[in-house]
Write an enzyme that holds these catalytic residues in place. Structure first.
Site, PDB file in Angstrom:
ATOM      1  N   GLN A 141     -11.638   6.788  -5.611  1.00 48.11           N
ATOM      2  CA  GLN A 141     -12.245   7.374  -4.589  1.00 48.11           C
ATOM      3  C   GLN A 141     -13.609   8.180  -4.763  1.00 48.11           C
ATOM      4  O   GLN A 141     -14.112   7.810  -5.812  1.00 48.11           O
ATOM      5  CB  GLN A 141     -11.293   8.603  -4.049  1.00 48.11           C
ATOM      6  CG  GLN A 141      -9.843   7.947  -3.336  1.00 48.11           C
ATOM      7  CD  GLN A 141     -10.061   7.425  -2.221  1.00 48.11           C
ATOM      8  OE1 GLN A 141     -11.053   7.133  -1.547  1.00 48.11           O
ATOM      9  NE2 GLN A 141      -8.833   6.654  -1.824  1.00 48.11           N
ATOM     10  N   CYS A 182      -5.838 -27.198   8.335  1.00 51.20           N
ATOM     11  CA  CYS A 182      -4.588 -26.424   9.147  1.00 51.20           C
ATOM     12  C   CYS A 182      -4.248 -27.162  10.364  1.00 51.20           C
ATOM     13  O   CYS A 182      -4.826 -28.154  10.686  1.00 51.20           O
ATOM     14  CB  CYS A 182      -5.252 -25.166   9.570  1.00 51.20           C
ATOM     15  SG  CYS A 182      -6.054 -25.062  11.093  1.00 51.20           S
ATOM     16  N   ASP A 234      -7.810  -7.266   0.704  1.00 55.53           N
ATOM     17  CA  ASP A 234      -6.923  -7.537   1.976  1.00 55.53           C
ATOM     18  C   ASP A 234      -7.713  -7.216   3.120  1.00 55.53           C
ATOM     19  O   ASP A 234      -8.409  -6.129   2.925  1.00 55.53           O
ATOM     20  CB  ASP A 234      -5.724  -6.566   1.689  1.00 55.53           C
ATOM     21  CG  ASP A 234      -5.684  -5.121   2.368  1.00 55.53           C
ATOM     22  OD1 ASP A 234      -6.489  -4.450   1.528  1.00 55.53           O
ATOM     23  OD2 ASP A 234      -5.453  -5.100   3.267  1.00 55.53           O
ATOM     24  N   GLY A 292     -11.525   4.207  -0.137  1.00 58.39           N
ATOM     25  CA  GLY A 292     -12.341   5.043   0.429  1.00 58.39           C
ATOM     26  C   GLY A 292     -13.736   4.525   1.084  1.00 58.39           C
ATOM     27  O   GLY A 292     -14.486   5.078   1.590  1.00 58.39           O
ATOM     28  N   ASP A 296      -2.700   8.020  -1.877  1.00 58.90           N
ATOM     29  CA  ASP A 296      -4.023   8.853  -2.217  1.00 58.90           C
ATOM     30  C   ASP A 296      -4.297   9.089  -0.942  1.00 58.90           C
ATOM     31  O   ASP A 296      -3.481   8.961   0.101  1.00 58.90           O
ATOM     32  CB  ASP A 296      -4.794   7.665  -2.637  1.00 58.90           C
ATOM     33  CG  ASP A 296      -5.057   6.444  -1.735  1.00 58.90           C
ATOM     34  OD1 ASP A 296      -4.013   6.133  -1.046  1.00 58.90           O
ATOM     35  OD2 ASP A 296      -6.126   5.830  -1.855  1.00 58.90           O
ATOM     36  N   CYS A 299     -11.484 -28.410   7.917  1.00 66.35           N
ATOM     37  CA  CYS A 299     -10.042 -27.668   7.723  1.00 66.35           C
ATOM     38  C   CYS A 299      -8.963 -28.308   7.808  1.00 66.35           C
ATOM     39  O   CYS A 299      -8.749 -29.190   8.804  1.00 66.35           O
ATOM     40  CB  CYS A 299     -10.068 -26.395   8.703  1.00 66.35           C
ATOM     41  SG  CYS A 299      -8.833 -25.260   8.737  1.00 66.35           S
ATOM     42  N   HIS A 346      -5.159 -21.200  11.358  1.00 63.46           N
ATOM     43  CA  HIS A 346      -6.503 -21.478  11.082  1.00 63.46           C
ATOM     44  C   HIS A 346      -7.496 -20.508  10.324  1.00 63.46           C
ATOM     45  O   HIS A 346      -8.155 -20.707   9.168  1.00 63.46           O
ATOM     46  CB  HIS A 346      -7.494 -21.781  12.344  1.00 63.46           C
ATOM     47  CG  HIS A 346      -8.773 -22.094  12.108  1.00 63.46           C
ATOM     48  ND1 HIS A 346      -9.192 -23.035  11.351  1.00 63.46           N
ATOM     49  CD2 HIS A 346      -9.834 -21.244  12.309  1.00 63.46           C
ATOM     50  CE1 HIS A 346     -10.722 -23.215  11.065  1.00 63.46           C
ATOM     51  NE2 HIS A 346     -10.882 -21.919  11.689  1.00 63.46           N
ATOM     52  N   CYS A 349      -6.520 -27.678  13.413  1.00 62.25           N
ATOM     53  CA  CYS A 349      -7.761 -28.567  13.368  1.00 62.25           C
ATOM     54  C   CYS A 349      -7.210 -30.112  13.090  1.00 62.25           C
ATOM     55  O   CYS A 349      -7.997 -30.868  13.291  1.00 62.25           O
ATOM     56  CB  CYS A 349      -8.431 -27.907  11.981  1.00 62.25           C
ATOM     57  SG  CYS A 349      -9.266 -26.520  12.249  1.00 62.25           S
ATOM     58  N   ASP A 360       0.891  -1.189  -0.026  1.00 62.82           N
ATOM     59  CA  ASP A 360      -0.043  -0.011  -0.128  1.00 62.82           C
ATOM     60  C   ASP A 360       0.863   1.119   0.071  1.00 62.82           C
ATOM     61  O   ASP A 360       2.033   0.972   0.392  1.00 62.82           O
ATOM     62  CB  ASP A 360      -0.806  -0.035   1.000  1.00 62.82           C
ATOM     63  CG  ASP A 360      -2.036   1.125   0.932  1.00 62.82           C
ATOM     64  OD1 ASP A 360      -3.028   0.938   2.087  1.00 62.82           O
ATOM     65  OD2 ASP A 360      -2.148   1.620  -0.010  1.00 62.82           O
ATOM     66  N   SER A 361       0.499   2.409  -0.348  1.00 59.79           N
ATOM     67  CA  SER A 361       0.876   3.602  -0.539  1.00 59.79           C
ATOM     68  C   SER A 361       1.369   4.231   0.781  1.00 59.79           C
ATOM     69  O   SER A 361       2.138   5.211   0.887  1.00 59.79           O
ATOM     70  CB  SER A 361       0.476   4.716  -1.542  1.00 59.79           C
ATOM     71  OG  SER A 361      -0.916   4.645  -1.180  1.00 59.79           O
ATOM     72  N   GLY A 362       0.809   4.014   1.962  1.00 58.27           N
ATOM     73  CA  GLY A 362       1.343   4.623   3.122  1.00 58.27           C
ATOM     74  C   GLY A 362       0.286   5.705   3.588  1.00 58.27           C
ATOM     75  O   GLY A 362       0.219   5.734   5.000  1.00 58.27           O
ATOM     76  N   GLY A 363      -0.530   6.212   2.764  1.00 55.88           N
ATOM     77  CA  GLY A 363      -1.202   7.546   3.174  1.00 55.88           C
ATOM     78  C   GLY A 363      -2.284   6.958   4.182  1.00 55.88           C
ATOM     79  O   GLY A 363      -2.488   7.675   5.260  1.00 55.88           O
ATOM     80  N   PHE A 364      -3.004   5.885   4.102  1.00 57.00           N
ATOM     81  CA  PHE A 364      -4.127   5.255   4.695  1.00 57.00           C
ATOM     82  C   PHE A 364      -3.433   5.113   6.118  1.00 57.00           C
ATOM     83  O   PHE A 364      -4.182   5.438   7.054  1.00 57.00           O
ATOM     84  CB  PHE A 364      -4.635   4.248   4.282  1.00 57.00           C
ATOM     85  CG  PHE A 364      -5.642   3.717   4.926  1.00 57.00           C
ATOM     86  CD1 PHE A 364      -5.718   2.768   6.056  1.00 57.00           C
ATOM     87  CD2 PHE A 364      -7.108   4.238   4.856  1.00 57.00           C
ATOM     88  CE1 PHE A 364      -6.609   2.219   6.698  1.00 57.00           C
ATOM     89  CE2 PHE A 364      -8.131   3.641   5.778  1.00 57.00           C
ATOM     90  CZ  PHE A 364      -7.900   2.589   6.559  1.00 57.00           C
TER      91      PHE A 364
HETATM   92  C1  LIG Z   1      -9.977  -1.235   6.712  1.00 52.83           C
HETATM   93  N1  LIG Z   1     -10.623  -0.385   6.118  1.00 52.83           N
HETATM   94  C2  LIG Z   1      -9.635  -0.002   4.938  1.00 52.83           C
HETATM   95  N2  LIG Z   1      -8.287   0.006   4.563  1.00 52.83           N
HETATM   96  C3  LIG Z   1      -8.101   0.803   3.541  1.00 52.83           C
HETATM   97  C4  LIG Z   1      -6.845   1.002   2.929  1.00 52.83           C
HETATM   98  C5  LIG Z   1      -5.502   0.106   3.667  1.00 52.83           C
HETATM   99  C6  LIG Z   1      -5.805  -1.340   2.946  1.00 52.83           C
HETATM  100  N3  LIG Z   1      -4.924  -2.070   3.838  1.00 52.83           N
HETATM  101  C7  LIG Z   1      -3.444  -1.964   3.784  1.00 52.83           C
HETATM  102  C8  LIG Z   1      -2.650  -2.690   4.813  1.00 52.83           C
HETATM  103  C9  LIG Z   1      -3.010  -2.315   6.261  1.00 52.83           C
HETATM  104  C10 LIG Z   1      -2.151  -3.231   7.075  1.00 52.83           C
HETATM  105  C11 LIG Z   1      -0.760  -2.842   7.060  1.00 52.83           C
HETATM  106  C12 LIG Z   1      -0.403  -3.438   5.569  1.00 52.83           C
HETATM  107  C13 LIG Z   1      -1.127  -2.511   4.414  1.00 52.83           C
HETATM  108  C14 LIG Z   1      -6.786   1.857   2.096  1.00 52.83           C
HETATM  109  N4  LIG Z   1      -5.586   2.296   1.506  1.00 52.83           N
HETATM  110  C15 LIG Z   1      -5.492   3.078   0.487  1.00 52.83           C
HETATM  111  N5  LIG Z   1      -4.519   3.562  -0.145  1.00 52.83           N
HETATM  112  N6  LIG Z   1      -6.640   3.864   0.005  1.00 52.83           N
HETATM  113  C16 LIG Z   1      -7.663   3.776   0.641  1.00 52.83           C
HETATM  114  O1  LIG Z   1      -8.773   4.476   0.043  1.00 52.83           O
HETATM  115  C17 LIG Z   1      -7.986   2.642   1.798  1.00 52.83           C
HETATM  116  C18 LIG Z   1      -9.038   2.517   2.426  1.00 52.83           C
HETATM  117  C19 LIG Z   1      -9.347   1.366   3.186  1.00 52.83           C
HETATM  118  N7  LIG Z   1     -10.290   1.110   3.929  1.00 52.83           N
HETATM  119 ZN   LIG Z   2      -8.242 -25.127  10.636  1.00 45.70          ZN
END
Ligand SMILES: CNc1nc2c(CCNCC3CCCCC3)c3nc(N)[nH]c(=O)c3cc2[nH]1
Ligand SMILES: [Zn+2]
Length: 373
Positions: free
Chosen positions: A190, A307, A267, A217, A147, A305, A336, A310, A93-97
């Protein structure tokens, strides 16, 4: 065999698609659930255990890795694949979130975000160029645009302004992206829950052109109904021949409903976080293993399962491990939960290929409602 980054659709059933994503680090069958590797590790799991669950692609985290141990250090050590012992595709991911949800003090401006590390208070800056450079240093197979994910609920004009800033950042992220055979960059749609803004965002991103498109978003507290209604107006506007990734989602029921609305990649921290908090996901819904009713329950977590939890242990043993706060508890239960999520996605994919997804969905929902065995 060319390793050009491409997604091949093999079957459809309604809006749902079954396909294969070809990358420089191997193929991944979609729909796919991507385990979250936060600081270069899927918490409480060895990578052999992650591989044994059938996961095809994992997430790395730009925000955490840039703070510790630092992207340049990971690069000098051979990149994130070597560092974390995962030869398959990695999406970062790009880090902004993460900055918005984790960063201590931060200042957002029209060009990026300045923040203090939640680890040691040191100052850092993320913007489209820096985020893309860091993901390149990590050797991410799939790079995400930098973003902003606005908090919901928010006024439509605030959502519009935020989306338009993210679209400007998407163009800068694309300029900073270094094209390599088998590597890809995803734009992030978005626009909150506003259909017209979602449409404007899809157009802005497809005008730039990416190897895949994420839906951002969402999963920020809007609820499943609003998330699904937003998917209903967004996925049909997205390119048919490119993968669609719904970020941060979700529960088993979220995954099923989103695949049926045309989403291919997911994810979520849920299965791993739940694994550490004694919450087990099974075909019959979820249970909390700290509950006293499991103290003498000699059955496996799930009869379906394969795993380690289990096949080798009982619910009573897992109950004991969590009551005794033993490290093996979170290890076995994370294993699990990830195995269950992968089995769920394989079953959904098979139903799309067979053209029986509606019936399979009804079966899954009935089982989840039936309650524990
Ligand atoms: C949980 N809900 C949610 N997550 C969003 C995320 C994060 C997705 N998961 C990334 C991992 C988180 C744990 C560590 C490794 C990276 C979002 N990320 C971005 N860039 N933009 C979103 O609008 C965006 C929107 C999101 N909504
Ligand atoms: Zn299991």
């Amino acid at each position: 065999m060319s390793s050009t980054f491409r997604w091949i659709c093999e079957s459809t059933d309604g809006q749902a698609r079954a396909g294969t994503l070809h990358t420089a680090h191997g193929p991944v069958q979609t729909p796919t659930f991507m385990p979250v590797g936060t600081a270069g590790t899927v918490k409480a799991m060895t990578m052999d255990a992650v591989r044994s669950t059938g996961a095809g692609i994992v997430l790395g985290n730009t925000y955490h890795l840039m703070l510790r141990p630092g992207a340049e250090r990971v690069k000098r050590l051979g990149g994130l694949h070597k560092f974390m012992d995962w030869s398959g595709p990695i999406l970062t991911d790009s880090g902004g979130f993460q900055v918005m949800s984790l960063g201590a003090l931060r200042k957002l401006d029209q060009d990026g975000v300045t923040f203090q590390s939640h680890i040691d208070g040191s100052k850092h800056r993320l913007d489209p160029q820096r985020s893309t450079d860091i993901q390149h240093a990590l050797d991410a197979t799939i790079t995400m645009c930098f973003d902003e994910c606005p908090a919901l609920p928010a006024a439509p004009e605030a959502i519009a302004a935020s989306m338009r800033m993210s679209m400007r950042w998407a163009a800068r992220s694309r300029e900073a992206f270094i094209q390599r055979e088998g590597y890809g960059q995803f734009g992030i749609v978005q626009g909150g829950t506003e259909p017209e803004l979602r449409a404007e965002s899809v157009k802005a991103l497809t005008d730039i052109g990416f190897e895949g498109y994420a839906i951002g978003g969402l999963a920020v507290g809007e609820g499943q109904e609003l998330m699904f209604s937003t998917l209903d107006v967004t996925t049909p506007l997205m390119p048919n021949d490119k993968p669609r990734y719904l970020m941060g989602v979700g529960t088993p029921d979220d995954l099923l409903g989103s695949v049926m609305r045309g989403v291919d990649m997911f994810d979520c921290v849920m299965p791993t976080r739940a694994g550490r908090t004694a919450r087990a996901y099974t075909e019959r819904g979820h249970i909390n293993l700290r509950n006293a009713r499991f103290a003498l329950d000699a059955r496996p977590l799930s009869p379906h399962c394969d795993c380690l939890a289990c096949t080798r242990h009982s619910r009573a043993y897992l109950h004991h491990l969590f009551r005794a706060d033993e490290i093996l508890g979170p290890m076995l239960l994370t294993w699990h939960n990830l195995a269950y999520y992968q089995r769920l996605m394989r079953g959904i994919r098979a139903a799309i290929v067979d053209g029986t997804l509606e019936a399979h969905a009804a079966h899954l929902r009935a089982e989840w409602q039936a309650g524990d065995w």
